[in-house]
Design a protein around this motif. Structure first.
Motif, PDB file in Angstrom:
ATOM      1  N   LEU A  61      -4.665 -10.968 -10.906  1.00 54.04           N
ATOM      2  CA  LEU A  61      -5.501 -10.026 -10.158  1.00 54.04           C
ATOM      3  C   LEU A  61      -4.683  -8.751  -9.941  1.00 54.04           C
ATOM      4  O   LEU A  61      -3.568  -8.817  -9.399  1.00 54.04           O
ATOM      5  CB  LEU A  61      -5.879 -10.636  -8.797  1.00 54.04           C
ATOM      6  N   ALA A  62      -5.219  -7.632 -10.390  1.00 52.49           N
ATOM      7  CA  ALA A  62      -4.509  -6.354 -10.212  1.00 52.49           C
ATOM      8  C   ALA A  62      -5.215  -5.554  -9.126  1.00 52.49           C
ATOM      9  O   ALA A  62      -6.420  -5.326  -9.193  1.00 52.49           O
ATOM     10  CB  ALA A  62      -4.506  -5.579 -11.524  1.00 52.49           C
ATOM     11  N   VAL A  63      -4.447  -5.144  -8.105  1.00 55.28           N
ATOM     12  CA  VAL A  63      -5.028  -4.391  -6.987  1.00 55.28           C
ATOM     13  C   VAL A  63      -4.168  -3.150  -6.759  1.00 55.28           C
ATOM     14  O   VAL A  63      -3.016  -3.255  -6.319  1.00 55.28           O
ATOM     15  CB  VAL A  63      -5.053  -5.244  -5.686  1.00 55.28           C
ATOM     16  N   ALA A  64      -4.738  -1.971  -7.063  1.00 50.13           N
ATOM     17  CA  ALA A  64      -3.962  -0.733  -6.897  1.00 50.13           C
ATOM     18  C   ALA A  64      -4.142  -0.216  -5.471  1.00 50.13           C
ATOM     19  O   ALA A  64      -5.244   0.171  -5.082  1.00 50.13           O
ATOM     20  CB  ALA A  64      -4.425   0.312  -7.911  1.00 50.13           C
ATOM     21  N   VAL A  65      -3.069  -0.266  -4.693  1.00 49.54           N
ATOM     22  CA  VAL A  65      -3.122   0.269  -3.317  1.00 49.54           C
ATOM     23  C   VAL A  65      -1.789   0.921  -2.962  1.00 49.54           C
ATOM     24  O   VAL A  65      -0.761   0.631  -3.573  1.00 49.54           O
ATOM     25  CB  VAL A  65      -3.393  -0.845  -2.262  1.00 49.54           C
ATOM     26  N   ASP A  66      -1.860   1.790  -1.955  1.00 47.78           N
ATOM     27  CA  ASP A  66      -0.633   2.316  -1.353  1.00 47.78           C
ATOM     28  C   ASP A  66      -0.251   1.352  -0.234  1.00 47.78           C
ATOM     29  O   ASP A  66      -0.998   1.188   0.730  1.00 47.78           O
ATOM     30  CB  ASP A  66      -0.875   3.718  -0.783  1.00 47.78           C
ATOM     31  N   LEU A  67       0.897   0.744  -0.384  1.00 47.31           N
ATOM     32  CA  LEU A  67       1.334  -0.298   0.543  1.00 47.31           C
ATOM     33  C   LEU A  67       1.671   0.250   1.921  1.00 47.31           C
ATOM     34  O   LEU A  67       1.783  -0.501   2.891  1.00 47.31           O
ATOM     35  CB  LEU A  67       2.570  -0.978  -0.064  1.00 47.31           C
ATOM     36  N   VAL A  68       1.846   1.547   1.997  1.00 40.88           N
ATOM     37  CA  VAL A  68       2.138   2.157   3.288  1.00 40.88           C
ATOM     38  C   VAL A  68       0.908   2.086   4.199  1.00 40.88           C
ATOM     39  O   VAL A  68       1.025   2.095   5.423  1.00 40.88           O
ATOM     40  CB  VAL A  68       2.619   3.617   3.054  1.00 40.88           C
ATOM     41  N   GLY A  72      -4.751  -0.710   2.831  1.00 38.83           N
ATOM     42  CA  GLY A  72      -4.307  -1.158   1.505  1.00 38.83           C
ATOM     43  C   GLY A  72      -3.773  -2.579   1.573  1.00 38.83           C
ATOM     44  O   GLY A  72      -4.066  -3.418   0.713  1.00 38.83           O
ATOM     45  N   GLN A  73      -2.998  -2.850   2.591  1.00 35.75           N
ATOM     46  CA  GLN A  73      -2.428  -4.205   2.738  1.00 35.75           C
ATOM     47  C   GLN A  73      -3.524  -5.235   2.990  1.00 35.75           C
ATOM     48  O   GLN A  73      -3.477  -6.340   2.436  1.00 35.75           O
ATOM     49  CB  GLN A  73      -1.438  -4.216   3.895  1.00 35.75           C
ATOM     50  N   ASP A  74      -4.510  -4.866   3.832  1.00 38.33           N
ATOM     51  CA  ASP A  74      -5.626  -5.791   4.100  1.00 38.33           C
ATOM     52  C   ASP A  74      -6.353  -6.107   2.800  1.00 38.33           C
ATOM     53  O   ASP A  74      -6.703  -7.259   2.522  1.00 38.33           O
ATOM     54  CB  ASP A  74      -6.610  -5.180   5.113  1.00 38.33           C
ATOM     55  N   LYS A 116       9.903   8.218   5.876  1.00 33.65           N
ATOM     56  CA  LYS A 116       9.216   7.787   4.647  1.00 33.65           C
ATOM     57  C   LYS A 116       9.835   6.503   4.089  1.00 33.65           C
ATOM     58  O   LYS A 116       9.118   5.588   3.686  1.00 33.65           O
ATOM     59  CB  LYS A 116       9.296   8.892   3.572  1.00 33.65           C
ATOM     60  N   VAL A 117      11.168   6.453   4.066  1.00 36.44           N
ATOM     61  CA  VAL A 117      11.827   5.289   3.456  1.00 36.44           C
ATOM     62  C   VAL A 117      11.635   4.054   4.334  1.00 36.44           C
ATOM     63  O   VAL A 117      11.413   2.942   3.838  1.00 36.44           O
ATOM     64  CB  VAL A 117      13.317   5.588   3.127  1.00 36.44           C
ATOM     65  N   MET A 118      11.667   4.245   5.642  1.00 35.83           N
ATOM     66  CA  MET A 118      11.449   3.111   6.547  1.00 35.83           C
ATOM     67  C   MET A 118      10.017   2.592   6.422  1.00 35.83           C
ATOM     68  O   MET A 118       9.777   1.384   6.502  1.00 35.83           O
ATOM     69  CB  MET A 118      11.736   3.510   7.997  1.00 35.83           C
ATOM     70  N   ARG A 119       9.083   3.495   6.245  1.00 29.25           N
ATOM     71  CA  ARG A 119       7.667   3.103   6.166  1.00 29.25           C
ATOM     72  C   ARG A 119       7.415   2.163   4.979  1.00 29.25           C
ATOM     73  O   ARG A 119       6.754   1.158   5.114  1.00 29.25           O
ATOM     74  CB  ARG A 119       6.801   4.362   6.028  1.00 29.25           C
ATOM     75  N   ILE A 120       7.972   2.488   3.818  1.00 30.83           N
ATOM     76  CA  ILE A 120       7.723   1.633   2.655  1.00 30.83           C
ATOM     77  C   ILE A 120       8.702   0.453   2.600  1.00 30.83           C
ATOM     78  O   ILE A 120       8.302  -0.681   2.361  1.00 30.83           O
ATOM     79  CB  ILE A 120       7.690   2.421   1.308  1.00 30.83           C
ATOM     80  N   ASN A 121       9.996   0.710   2.825  1.00 27.44           N
ATOM     81  CA  ASN A 121      10.984  -0.358   2.615  1.00 27.44           C
ATOM     82  C   ASN A 121      11.031  -1.372   3.753  1.00 27.44           C
ATOM     83  O   ASN A 121      11.489  -2.493   3.557  1.00 27.44           O
ATOM     84  CB  ASN A 121      12.391   0.236   2.453  1.00 27.44           C
ATOM     85  N   MET A 122      10.585  -0.970   4.933  1.00 29.13           N
ATOM     86  CA  MET A 122      10.728  -1.866   6.084  1.00 29.13           C
ATOM     87  C   MET A 122       9.403  -2.133   6.806  1.00 29.13           C
ATOM     88  O   MET A 122       8.970  -3.264   6.931  1.00 29.13           O
ATOM     89  CB  MET A 122      11.770  -1.253   7.043  1.00 29.13           C
ATOM     90  N   ARG A 123       8.726  -1.066   7.259  1.00 27.99           N
ATOM     91  CA  ARG A 123       7.505  -1.289   8.052  1.00 27.99           C
ATOM     92  C   ARG A 123       6.440  -2.041   7.249  1.00 27.99           C
ATOM     93  O   ARG A 123       5.800  -2.956   7.748  1.00 27.99           O
ATOM     94  CB  ARG A 123       6.947   0.057   8.544  1.00 27.99           C
ATOM     95  N   VAL A 125       6.851  -4.123   4.938  1.00 33.66           N
ATOM     96  CA  VAL A 125       7.248  -5.530   4.779  1.00 33.66           C
ATOM     97  C   VAL A 125       6.869  -6.319   6.038  1.00 33.66           C
ATOM     98  O   VAL A 125       6.349  -7.431   5.960  1.00 33.66           O
ATOM     99  CB  VAL A 125       8.770  -5.648   4.503  1.00 33.66           C
ATOM    100  N   VAL A 126       7.111  -5.685   7.184  1.00 30.32           N
ATOM    101  CA  VAL A 126       6.780  -6.366   8.447  1.00 30.32           C
ATOM    102  C   VAL A 126       5.274  -6.613   8.525  1.00 30.32           C
ATOM    103  O   VAL A 126       4.822  -7.738   8.750  1.00 30.32           O
ATOM    104  CB  VAL A 126       7.236  -5.519   9.663  1.00 30.32           C
ATOM    105  N   THR A 127       4.482  -5.572   8.293  1.00 27.12           N
ATOM    106  CA  THR A 127       3.034  -5.736   8.503  1.00 27.12           C
ATOM    107  C   THR A 127       2.410  -6.621   7.421  1.00 27.12           C
ATOM    108  O   THR A 127       1.541  -7.429   7.719  1.00 27.12           O
ATOM    109  CB  THR A 127       2.319  -4.369   8.587  1.00 27.12           C
ATOM    110  N   LEU A 128       2.862  -6.492   6.184  1.00 29.84           N
ATOM    111  CA  LEU A 128       2.290  -7.349   5.137  1.00 29.84           C
ATOM    112  C   LEU A 128       2.635  -8.827   5.403  1.00 29.84           C
ATOM    113  O   LEU A 128       1.799  -9.714   5.226  1.00 29.84           O
ATOM    114  CB  LEU A 128       2.769  -6.927   3.742  1.00 29.84           C
ATOM    115  N   THR A 129       3.856  -9.056   5.851  1.00 29.39           N
ATOM    116  CA  THR A 129       4.265 -10.434   6.160  1.00 29.39           C
ATOM    117  C   THR A 129       3.435 -10.981   7.329  1.00 29.39           C
ATOM    118  O   THR A 129       3.010 -12.142   7.311  1.00 29.39           O
ATOM    119  CB  THR A 129       5.779 -10.490   6.469  1.00 29.39           C
ATOM    120  N   GLN A 130       3.203 -10.131   8.324  1.00 32.55           N
ATOM    121  CA  GLN A 130       2.352 -10.565   9.456  1.00 32.55           C
ATOM    122  C   GLN A 130       0.961 -10.956   8.956  1.00 32.55           C
ATOM    123  O   GLN A 130       0.402 -11.969   9.343  1.00 32.55           O
ATOM    124  CB  GLN A 130       2.209  -9.433  10.481  1.00 32.55           C
TER     125      GLN A 130
END
Ligand code: NDP
Length: 279
Positions: A61-68, A72-74, A116-123, A125-130
């Motif tokens: 399944l391919a889903v094009a989203v901005d992970l920020v 998109g994460q939902d 910007k870097v915290m939003r993609i590399n860290m935040r 990850v937190v919200t997607l994992t939640q």
């Protein structure tokens, strides 16, 4: 039977580099995979490579989203559950760094790059994992985060914000591992050294610049003692190992370093001790 048969994996940042190689390895080993990135064309290239490896079309399944974006994460989680009915393996791989438009580095770099870097590399990850948590608990699944040797303990005076984001990710790996293991879910990470991917251009280096740096490093034993820059599949194989409970069940909250020996070398060891002593 293939080792990931019956499992469903979501690999972020799988439109390129390490994420693409990981999606291919997991799918070839039987997993159904959700692949994602912002670039629809590169995402399609990943899908085609997976199909070329003999994987059935309805396993991808391919889903094009901005992970920020949380929407998109939902979309990513919901469409995975809708199509495959479960989620067993979450690979938080998407990540990048940003160059300063005025050429500043380290702590002189504008703080908007830090955000910007915290939003993609860290935040993200937190919200997607939640968002994935309830599904991972149901499946007694695995999380593998993609960190970096830049996390430390060595200093990173040039890519400081990137390095900070990965150091934060390592603490997230440890802490979430303890929370999640109460529910039977394992969290681990891999910390790559230098790997040839699309990251140089994604960061904003001129075409070929990252490759030039990589080839300098591989020809200097104090940079990469093995003398070889990593390939995406070198890291994908570690991710697959950490996602495979039969092989790695007793590893909890760790980050496995895969760097050709880079982090083992101290500046002092880069010089010939006996030559110094006897000169
Ligand atoms: P690539 O640039 O090749 O791949 C990065 C992936 O992340 C792409 O698929 C990109 O997709 C995706 N991505 C970036 N930003 C977003 C976003 N906002 N939304 C959705 N997807 C996004 O780099 P690598 O494969 O090298 O990087 C993968 C991970 O490995 C990163 O976390 C990186 O920090 C880490 N790493 C890499 C090292 C290396 O030397 N290459 C060393 C150590 C760690 P798209 O562009 O389509 O949005």
């Amino acid at each position: 039977m293939a080792r990931f048969s019956g499992k469903v994996a979501l690999v972020t940042g799988s439109s390129n580099g390490i994420g693409r190689a990981t999606a291919i390895v997991l799918a070839k080993d039987g997993a159904k995979v959700t692949i994602t990135g912002r670039n629809a064309q590169r995402l399609e290239e990943t899908r085609q490579e997976i199909l070329k490896a003999g994987v059935p079309e309805d396993h991808v399944l391919a889903v094009a989203v901005d992970l920020v974006s949380e929407e998109g994460q939902d979309k990513l989680i919901n469409s995975t559950i809708e199509k495959f009915g479960r989620l067993d393996i979450l690979v938080n791989n998407a990540g990048t760094a940003f160059v300063d438009s005025e050429g500043r580095v380290g702590i002189d770099q504008d703080v908007s790059d830090y955000d910007k870097v915290m939003r993609i590399n860290m935040r993200s990850v937190v919200t997607l994992t939640q968002k994935a948590k309830e599904h991972l608990i149901k499946a007694k699944g695995e999380v593998v985060n993609v960190s970096s040797i830049a996390a430390g303990p060595q200093a990173q005076p040039e890519m400081t914000y990137y390095a900070m984001s990965k150091a934060a990710l390592d603490q997230f790996t440890r802490s979430s591992a303890i929370s999640f293991i109460q529910h039977g879910v394992r969290v681990n990470a891999v910390s790559p050294g230098c790997v040839t991917t699309g990251i140089g251009e994604a960061i904003g280096f001129p075409p070929g610049a990252f490759e030039k740096m990589a080839s300098f490093w591989e020809s200097h034993k104090e940079c990469i003692p093995s003398g070889k820059v990593g390939q995406p599949v070198d890291i994908a194989n570690v991710i697959a190992f950490l996602a495979d409970r039969n092989l790695s069940s007793y590893i909890i909250g760790q980050s496995i370093v895969a760097d050709g020996g880079s982090t083992l070398v101290m500046g002092m060891q880069a010089h010939d001790m006996m030559a110094i002593l006897t000169s």
